[in-house]
Design a protein around this motif. Structure first.
Motif, PDB file in Angstrom:
ATOM      1  N   UNK A  15       0.821  -1.207   0.000  1.00  0.00           N
ATOM      2  CA  UNK A  15       0.000   0.000   0.000  1.00  0.00           C
ATOM      3  C   UNK A  15       0.859   1.263   0.000  1.00  0.00           C
ATOM      4  N   UNK A  16       1.996   1.233   0.673  1.00  0.00           N
ATOM      5  CA  UNK A  16       2.892   2.383   0.681  1.00  0.00           C
ATOM      6  C   UNK A  16       3.419   2.678  -0.722  1.00  0.00           C
ATOM      7  N   UNK A  17       3.755   1.645  -1.457  1.00  0.00           N
ATOM      8  CA  UNK A  17       4.236   1.814  -2.829  1.00  0.00           C
ATOM      9  C   UNK A  17       3.117   2.337  -3.718  1.00  0.00           C
ATOM     10  N   UNK A  18       1.915   1.809  -3.566  1.00  0.00           N
ATOM     11  CA  UNK A  18       0.787   2.246  -4.405  1.00  0.00           C
ATOM     12  C   UNK A  18       0.431   3.704  -4.110  1.00  0.00           C
ATOM     13  N   UNK A  19       0.459   4.101  -2.845  1.00  0.00           N
ATOM     14  CA  UNK A  19       0.159   5.501  -2.503  1.00  0.00           C
ATOM     15  C   UNK A  19       1.235   6.434  -3.047  1.00  0.00           C
ATOM     16  N   UNK A  20       2.488   6.013  -2.999  1.00  0.00           N
ATOM     17  CA  UNK A  20       3.558   6.828  -3.564  1.00  0.00           C
ATOM     18  C   UNK A  20       3.392   7.033  -5.059  1.00  0.00           C
ATOM     19  N   UNK A  21       3.040   5.972  -5.760  1.00  0.00           N
ATOM     20  CA  UNK A  21       2.797   6.076  -7.197  1.00  0.00           C
ATOM     21  C   UNK A  21       1.570   6.942  -7.479  1.00  0.00           C
ATOM     22  N   UNK A  22       0.518   6.779  -6.688  1.00  0.00           N
ATOM     23  CA  UNK A  22      -0.682   7.592  -6.856  1.00  0.00           C
ATOM     24  C   UNK A  22      -0.403   9.061  -6.564  1.00  0.00           C
ATOM     25  N   UNK A  51      -9.727  13.397  -2.901  1.00  0.00           N
ATOM     26  CA  UNK A  51     -10.525  12.389  -3.616  1.00  0.00           C
ATOM     27  C   UNK A  51      -9.763  11.843  -4.814  1.00  0.00           C
ATOM     28  N   UNK A  52      -9.046  12.701  -5.505  1.00  0.00           N
ATOM     29  CA  UNK A  52      -8.238  12.261  -6.634  1.00  0.00           C
ATOM     30  C   UNK A  52      -7.167  11.271  -6.179  1.00  0.00           C
ATOM     31  N   UNK A  53      -6.513  11.568  -5.074  1.00  0.00           N
ATOM     32  CA  UNK A  53      -5.487  10.673  -4.535  1.00  0.00           C
ATOM     33  C   UNK A  53      -6.085   9.334  -4.121  1.00  0.00           C
ATOM     34  N   UNK A  54      -7.225   9.347  -3.466  1.00  0.00           N
ATOM     35  CA  UNK A  54      -7.858   8.101  -3.017  1.00  0.00           C
ATOM     36  C   UNK A  54      -8.298   7.263  -4.213  1.00  0.00           C
ATOM     37  N   UNK A  55      -8.881   7.910  -5.229  1.00  0.00           N
ATOM     38  CA  UNK A  55      -9.327   7.167  -6.413  1.00  0.00           C
ATOM     39  C   UNK A  55      -8.140   6.576  -7.173  1.00  0.00           C
ATOM     40  N   UNK A  56      -7.058   7.324  -7.305  1.00  0.00           N
ATOM     41  CA  UNK A  56      -5.880   6.802  -7.994  1.00  0.00           C
ATOM     42  C   UNK A  56      -5.243   5.660  -7.211  1.00  0.00           C
ATOM     43  N   UNK A  57      -5.212   5.767  -5.888  1.00  0.00           N
ATOM     44  CA  UNK A  57      -4.672   4.685  -5.067  1.00  0.00           C
ATOM     45  C   UNK A  57      -5.494   3.408  -5.247  1.00  0.00           C
ATOM     46  N   UNK A  58      -6.808   3.541  -5.237  1.00  0.00           N
ATOM     47  CA  UNK A  58      -7.672   2.380  -5.452  1.00  0.00           C
ATOM     48  C   UNK A  58      -7.500   1.779  -6.830  1.00  0.00           C
ATOM     49  N   UNK A  59      -7.380   2.627  -7.847  1.00  0.00           N
ATOM     50  CA  UNK A  59      -7.199   2.143  -9.216  1.00  0.00           C
ATOM     51  C   UNK A  59      -5.861   1.420  -9.370  1.00  0.00           C
TER      52      UNK A  59
END
Length: 68
Positions: A15-22, A51-59
């Protein structure tokens, strides 16, 4: 995806890697929106950015789980 991601011997939760990429993608999108002047149509800029960050993290998380 269960487990950690090993980067040069340091274990990171996925999740840390995905949030960094998002966060990187979100920064690029926010700069594009600001340059185009679209923020004037958005009621609450910080809420939109979150919201943009949360949606990109989920995607990114969904995509990573399907392909890895």
């Amino acid at each position: 995806m269960i487990g950690e991601i090993n980067i040069y011997g340091v274990l990171f939760p996925p999740l840390l890697i995905w949030v960094g990429l998002a966060l990187l993608l979100s920064t690029l999108i926010r700069r594009g929106v600001a340059a185009a002047g679209l923020y004037r149509f958005i009621w609450h800029r910080p809420l939109f950015d979150l919201c943009l960050l949360v949606m990109l993290t989920g995607l990114i998380s969904l995509t990573a789980n399907r392909f890895f």
